[in-house]
Design a protein around this motif. Sequence first.
Motif, PDB file in Angstrom:
ATOM      1  N   VAL A 188       5.158   2.092  -2.313  1.00  0.00           N
ATOM      2  CA  VAL A 188       5.728   1.207  -3.333  1.00  0.00           C
ATOM      3  C   VAL A 188       4.793   1.128  -4.542  1.00  0.00           C
ATOM      4  O   VAL A 188       5.226   1.214  -5.693  1.00  0.00           O
ATOM      5  N   LYS A 189       3.488   1.025  -4.278  1.00  0.00           N
ATOM      6  CA  LYS A 189       2.511   1.001  -5.385  1.00  0.00           C
ATOM      7  C   LYS A 189       2.566   2.280  -6.211  1.00  0.00           C
ATOM      8  O   LYS A 189       2.234   2.296  -7.392  1.00  0.00           O
ATOM      9  N   LEU A 190       2.947   3.384  -5.548  1.00  0.00           N
ATOM     10  CA  LEU A 190       3.022   4.665  -6.264  1.00  0.00           C
ATOM     11  C   LEU A 190       4.390   4.880  -6.917  1.00  0.00           C
ATOM     12  O   LEU A 190       4.693   5.954  -7.411  1.00  0.00           O
ATOM     13  N   GLY A 191       5.246   3.828  -6.862  1.00  0.00           N
ATOM     14  CA  GLY A 191       6.502   3.897  -7.600  1.00  0.00           C
ATOM     15  C   GLY A 191       7.725   4.251  -6.772  1.00  0.00           C
ATOM     16  O   GLY A 191       8.820   4.402  -7.307  1.00  0.00           O
ATOM     17  N   HIS A 192       7.579   4.390  -5.458  1.00  0.00           N
ATOM     18  CA  HIS A 192       8.745   4.679  -4.619  1.00  0.00           C
ATOM     19  C   HIS A 192       9.463   3.368  -4.282  1.00  0.00           C
ATOM     20  O   HIS A 192       8.899   2.280  -4.428  1.00  0.00           O
ATOM     21  N   PRO A 193      10.759   3.478  -3.837  1.00  0.00           N
ATOM     22  CA  PRO A 193      11.581   2.265  -3.660  1.00  0.00           C
ATOM     23  C   PRO A 193      10.967   1.215  -2.718  1.00  0.00           C
ATOM     24  O   PRO A 193      10.438   1.541  -1.668  1.00  0.00           O
ATOM     25  N   GLU A 194      11.079  -0.026  -3.106  1.00  0.00           N
ATOM     26  CA  GLU A 194      10.632  -1.198  -2.353  1.00  0.00           C
ATOM     27  C   GLU A 194      11.217  -1.206  -0.945  1.00  0.00           C
ATOM     28  O   GLU A 194      10.575  -1.634   0.030  1.00  0.00           O
ATOM     29  N   ASN A 195      12.442  -0.699  -0.836  1.00  0.00           N
ATOM     30  CA  ASN A 195      13.177  -0.626   0.430  1.00  0.00           C
ATOM     31  C   ASN A 195      12.373   0.069   1.554  1.00  0.00           C
ATOM     32  O   ASN A 195      12.513  -0.250   2.718  1.00  0.00           O
ATOM     33  N   ILE A 196      11.538   1.025   1.180  1.00  0.00           N
ATOM     34  CA  ILE A 196      10.738   1.744   2.174  1.00  0.00           C
ATOM     35  C   ILE A 196       9.871   0.750   2.939  1.00  0.00           C
ATOM     36  O   ILE A 196       9.809   0.756   4.175  1.00  0.00           O
ATOM     37  N   TYR A 197       9.213  -0.105   2.187  1.00  0.00           N
ATOM     38  CA  TYR A 197       8.330  -1.095   2.797  1.00  0.00           C
ATOM     39  C   TYR A 197       9.135  -2.084   3.651  1.00  0.00           C
ATOM     40  O   TYR A 197       8.793  -2.359   4.807  1.00  0.00           O
ATOM     41  N   VAL A 198      10.227  -2.567   3.094  1.00  0.00           N
ATOM     42  CA  VAL A 198      11.039  -3.586   3.781  1.00  0.00           C
ATOM     43  C   VAL A 198      11.568  -3.034   5.110  1.00  0.00           C
ATOM     44  O   VAL A 198      11.449  -3.672   6.170  1.00  0.00           O
ATOM     45  N   ILE A 257       3.169  14.703   0.906  1.00  0.00           N
ATOM     46  CA  ILE A 257       1.714  14.668   1.011  1.00  0.00           C
ATOM     47  C   ILE A 257       1.168  14.437  -0.389  1.00  0.00           C
ATOM     48  O   ILE A 257       1.377  15.260  -1.283  1.00  0.00           O
ATOM     49  N   ASN A 258       0.492  13.331  -0.570  1.00  0.00           N
ATOM     50  CA  ASN A 258      -0.093  13.034  -1.877  1.00  0.00           C
ATOM     51  C   ASN A 258      -1.602  13.255  -1.790  1.00  0.00           C
ATOM     52  O   ASN A 258      -2.295  12.579  -1.045  1.00  0.00           O
ATOM     53  N   LYS A 259      -2.087  14.243  -2.543  1.00  0.00           N
ATOM     54  CA  LYS A 259      -3.493  14.634  -2.419  1.00  0.00           C
ATOM     55  C   LYS A 259      -4.390  13.958  -3.442  1.00  0.00           C
ATOM     56  O   LYS A 259      -5.565  14.282  -3.570  1.00  0.00           O
ATOM     57  N   ASN A 260      -3.837  13.028  -4.191  1.00  0.00           N
ATOM     58  CA  ASN A 260      -4.618  12.403  -5.265  1.00  0.00           C
ATOM     59  C   ASN A 260      -4.588  10.886  -5.215  1.00  0.00           C
ATOM     60  O   ASN A 260      -4.516  10.227  -6.244  1.00  0.00           O
ATOM     61  N   VAL A 261      -4.637  10.354  -3.999  1.00  0.00           N
ATOM     62  CA  VAL A 261      -4.608   8.900  -3.902  1.00  0.00           C
ATOM     63  C   VAL A 261      -6.014   8.371  -4.180  1.00  0.00           C
ATOM     64  O   VAL A 261      -6.992   8.849  -3.607  1.00  0.00           O
ATOM     65  N   SER A 262      -6.125   7.388  -5.034  1.00  0.00           N
ATOM     66  CA  SER A 262      -7.462   6.874  -5.380  1.00  0.00           C
ATOM     67  C   SER A 262      -7.938   5.934  -4.280  1.00  0.00           C
ATOM     68  O   SER A 262      -7.166   5.179  -3.688  1.00  0.00           O
ATOM     69  N   ALA A 263      -9.227   5.965  -4.038  1.00  0.00           N
ATOM     70  CA  ALA A 263      -9.819   5.117  -3.004  1.00  0.00           C
ATOM     71  C   ALA A 263      -9.600   3.639  -3.328  1.00  0.00           C
ATOM     72  O   ALA A 263      -9.404   2.818  -2.430  1.00  0.00           O
ATOM     73  N   ASP A 264      -9.587   3.291  -4.602  1.00  0.00           N
ATOM     74  CA  ASP A 264      -9.384   1.891  -4.986  1.00  0.00           C
ATOM     75  C   ASP A 264      -8.017   1.376  -4.549  1.00  0.00           C
ATOM     76  O   ASP A 264      -7.879   0.246  -4.081  1.00  0.00           O
ATOM     77  N   LEU A 265      -7.007   2.243  -4.711  1.00  0.00           N
ATOM     78  CA  LEU A 265      -5.658   1.851  -4.323  1.00  0.00           C
ATOM     79  C   LEU A 265      -5.590   1.654  -2.807  1.00  0.00           C
ATOM     80  O   LEU A 265      -4.955   0.708  -2.321  1.00  0.00           O
ATOM     81  N   VAL A 266      -6.262   2.520  -2.080  1.00  0.00           N
ATOM     82  CA  VAL A 266      -6.255   2.411  -0.623  1.00  0.00           C
ATOM     83  C   VAL A 266      -6.959   1.117  -0.192  1.00  0.00           C
ATOM     84  O   VAL A 266      -6.492   0.393   0.672  1.00  0.00           O
ATOM     85  N   ARG A 267      -8.055   0.835  -0.865  1.00  0.00           N
ATOM     86  CA  ARG A 267      -8.789  -0.404  -0.570  1.00  0.00           C
ATOM     87  C   ARG A 267      -7.896  -1.626  -0.802  1.00  0.00           C
ATOM     88  O   ARG A 267      -7.877  -2.568  -0.004  1.00  0.00           O
ATOM     89  N   GLU A 268      -7.125  -1.599  -1.883  1.00  0.00           N
ATOM     90  CA  GLU A 268      -6.184  -2.683  -2.211  1.00  0.00           C
ATOM     91  C   GLU A 268      -5.176  -2.859  -1.075  1.00  0.00           C
ATOM     92  O   GLU A 268      -4.892  -3.972  -0.643  1.00  0.00           O
ATOM     93  N   VAL A 269      -4.644  -1.723  -0.586  1.00  0.00           N
ATOM     94  CA  VAL A 269      -3.664  -1.769   0.504  1.00  0.00           C
ATOM     95  C   VAL A 269      -4.302  -2.360   1.752  1.00  0.00           C
ATOM     96  O   VAL A 269      -3.707  -3.208   2.424  1.00  0.00           O
TER      97      VAL A 269
END
Lengths: 364, 364
Positions: free
Chosen positions: B282-292, B344-356
């Motif tokens: 969802v943070k990367l812009g995919h539909p909110e529904n995925i999380y729900v 497969i997303n090969k460019n996820v930032s460590a900061d975003l992962v930390r936030e999650v």
Amino acid sequence: MRELTVELGERSYPIYIGQHVLNDIVPFFEKHGIRKGSPLLIVSDDRIAPLHLTRVVELLEAGGFTVVTHVVEAGEKAKSLGILEQIVGTALNAGLDRNSTVIALGGGVVGDLAGFVAASYMRGVRFVQIPTTILAHDSSVGGKVAVNHPLAKNIIGAFHQPELVLYDTATLQTLPEREVKAGLSEMIKHGLIWDAEFAAWCEENAERLLALDPEALEYGLYRGCEVKSIVVSRDERENDLRAILNLGHTIGHALEAVAKYNELVHGEAISIGMVGSAKLAVKLGHPENIYVTTKRILSKFGLPTRLPAHLETDAIMSAMMHDKKFKEGKMVFVVPTDIGKVEINKNVSADLVREVVEQLKQEA
Amino acid sequence: MRELTVELGERSYPIYIGQHVLNDIVPFFEKHGIRKGSPLLIVSDDRIAPLHLTRVVELLEAGGFTVVTHVVEAGEKAKSLGILEQIVGTALNAGLDRNSTVIALGGGVVGDLAGFVAASYMRGVRFVQIPTTILAHDSSVGGKVAVNHPLAKNIIGAFHQPELVLYDTATLQTLPEREVKAGLSEMIKHGLIWDAEFAAWCEENAERLLALDPEALEYGLYRGCEVKSIVVSRDERENDLRAILNLGHTIGHALEAVAKYNELVHGEAISIGMVGSAKLAVKLGHPENIYVTTKRILSKFGLPTRLPAHLETDAIMSAMMHDKKFKEGKMVFVVPTDIGKVEINKNVSADLVREVVEQLKQEA
């Protein structure tokens, strides 16, 4: 320089043999796809590392590679799961990833150990061999890598082919005399199992080889690697033909185990084992000449042909029962049928083997 | 009974799933070339062995097989090189040879451990899986076997395909409730990565699956194995596609490691990890529904969706840096793009992962 390709389909790889090939390690690595973005791990031992490790690291770093090293104590005892776990710790701490390469800088022990690290780390990463002993001309062909178990040698391992082998004969100049002889033992074996002419060449060139004459070494290692590579190419997974490489090894491995891996080095143990196989051959009805010639060649190299009397026959027999080469309870032996020819005999009786072991203690 | 073939060329193998398939273990073994002349080694754990080991041994012995057993303590800690060495000792003492077969009777831990024994003993012997957990439907497909290192999970291993898998749903009836849920976590994952219909089927059949209804289990395991086998068939060595199976595993493995492999079981850890991946999506812009939807399905099975607050974020991040799925320093994540689809997303930032990771501690 001589170049040889070990033919294994998509797992084929080159062996470069010659004086100072290590000076070109960077172009060789670049040519064979060793990645710069991921750290390299060099495994070596405390005999070889002081002689060659710094130079190899400097060459690689100057070429843009990131390098981490792990040095183990020299000797067969390093081939344990405990040491493997330590090396994997080094790899993890250095951030080795799936594009990394593990490099063995040393003899057969380091090659087997580093090779099994490469085979099992993250379920397999690239592997490069830089053999620094004559003996390693044998283990650097064929992809057999392993560690020992307290109960048996080489019992935990894998088949894992290197990307390339860099065999610099200059690194052999500092080998202790005992290691030189022991290494030549496997070279002679390649003649005995496959190529009578090469066996004769070895005998004629014994002095040059023992004196580490670069030209003689280059040819001997080349032909030794070539014989092994022909056999391995035809039988990568050791189903049948490849077993002929075990001439002298059934008894030899048992001797190493009973001598606790420190009294006899591998090449010495298989020298005694090859004399044993030749004796067995004669007992099985093959020409007496096999025994005479085998013993004469090995003696010319100053290799042992008599089994140390204090090693107990019972312990040797029992160690052999754990050997991988026994299928479904039967004793299997590589038996010479002539110089340069062997057969796999799957019905050798334990009594006959015991007789040979006893007689090996009485050899002149 | 349902039968499924994992298509891997000459390494293809069948999975038999159904009530009481174990009763026919002897004919299954005979059909698939398991040898009688060499001893079999069954590896199990002290939770499963009292329930099923005697019967399996008796059936095999009555069928003419020689059997030796090695029982380890239940739990992830058995996946160590030390335990592997002990098992190899059992194998050597029992005279296992190259025609022997190693059998895993148990869950994923026993499968991984026994599988790595089979992969490395004498450089590889035959392997059979008898999974006794729901979770093992995942690990019994694909040939990934491994042990842990103190610094990282599954870091020492191999790819080693079984000869066959016998999946007896009757053995699942004694599973503790926690293990049932945790196992269904991987089943749901197979829906989430590949098959939205199957994910929906899982949600609709949550009660039946949790009650261990044999018919629901048989179908769920069958389809779960099938999804995995489709992925594995297309990418045996985990070069690319196979990585999608790691949905939830990057965070999940880190949680298991930081919790010292005893607070969270694998299926629970990846449940939290899958919620994390959905948040990341969802943070990367995919539909909110995925999380729900992801969270709703997992909750319906009583699986954890919140990260235990006392596990330190720094330790979790650091554990992830050792993960195999990071290539050359970049963070790689399996990110859902819809229910039943991932990338497969090969460019996820460590900061975003930390936030999650931080937010996962706040989940309702």
